[in-house]
Design an enzyme around this catalytic site. Sequence first.
Site, short mmCIF file in Angstrom:
data_model
loop_
_atom_site.label_atom_id
_atom_site.label_comp_id
_atom_site.label_asym_id
_atom_site.label_seq_id
_atom_site.Cartn_x
_atom_site.Cartn_y
_atom_site.Cartn_z
N SER A 1 39.15 -14.14 35.63
CA SER A 1 39.90 -13.11 36.34
C SER A 1 40.59 -12.15 35.38
O SER A 1 40.71 -10.96 35.68
CB SER A 1 40.91 -13.75 37.27
OG SER A 1 41.81 -14.56 36.53
N ASP A 2 41.04 -12.64 34.21
CA ASP A 2 41.70 -11.74 33.27
C ASP A 2 40.70 -10.74 32.68
O ASP A 2 41.05 -9.58 32.43
CB ASP A 2 42.43 -12.50 32.16
CG ASP A 2 41.54 -13.46 31.39
OD1 ASP A 2 40.49 -13.86 31.91
OD2 ASP A 2 41.92 -13.83 30.27
N ARG A 3 39.46 -11.14 32.53
CA ARG A 3 38.45 -10.22 32.00
C ARG A 3 38.16 -9.10 33.00
O ARG A 3 38.02 -7.94 32.62
CB ARG A 3 37.17 -10.98 31.66
CG ARG A 3 37.38 -11.99 30.53
CD ARG A 3 36.16 -12.83 30.24
NE ARG A 3 35.06 -11.97 29.85
CZ ARG A 3 33.80 -12.21 30.21
NH1 ARG A 3 33.47 -13.26 30.95
NH2 ARG A 3 32.84 -11.40 29.82
N ASP A 20 39.95 -8.76 23.82
CA ASP A 20 41.16 -9.50 24.18
C ASP A 20 41.27 -10.75 23.30
O ASP A 20 40.43 -11.65 23.35
CB ASP A 20 41.10 -9.89 25.65
CG ASP A 20 42.41 -10.45 26.18
OD1 ASP A 20 43.26 -10.89 25.39
OD2 ASP A 20 42.58 -10.46 27.41
N THR A 23 43.23 -17.02 24.50
CA THR A 23 42.76 -18.37 24.23
C THR A 23 41.31 -18.30 23.75
O THR A 23 40.90 -19.01 22.83
CB THR A 23 42.87 -19.25 25.49
OG1 THR A 23 44.23 -19.22 25.93
CG2 THR A 23 42.46 -20.67 25.19
N THR A 74 43.96 -25.14 -0.47
CA THR A 74 43.44 -25.38 0.88
C THR A 74 43.95 -24.36 1.89
O THR A 74 43.17 -23.81 2.67
CB THR A 74 43.80 -26.81 1.34
OG1 THR A 74 43.25 -27.74 0.41
CG2 THR A 74 43.27 -27.11 2.73
#
Length: 144
Positions: A1-3, A20, A23, A74
Amino acid sequence: SDRIANAIGAKKFKNSLVLDFGTATTFDVIKNGAYEGGVIAPGVKLSIKNLSNATALLPLINLNSNQKNYGKNTKEALNAGFIWGYEGLINNIINKITSKWKMKYKLILTGGYANFFKKIIKKKAIIDQNITIKGIAKVYKELI
């Protein structure tokens, strides 16, 4: 839905590409004012967290944009890997999308790492941290 909300929020530009940094790192293509499709890649923060969680000796890091070379320890090596890896991923996907149709796209960045990665993107881009809410508001207005 966010897309979909991002695509609706970017609809004022006839041809746009919304990148975007959430996540997931998503690339959504709006062509001739219509949602065309997109690409979903692993999110930056999620990737850093998962690598640290899945290995015994790799620490959780915060990305440092000042890194100019490969790492001498590292943390620096991880930093270089994430910055250079996402630089390649982002620019390669943008090039594949934009070269396919041979048209100009308005490149819109949003999400947590938008400011961080804007300087490594080779194409001109704008940042709009409100693109998702603009899309949601547009849908809401049209439903009333």
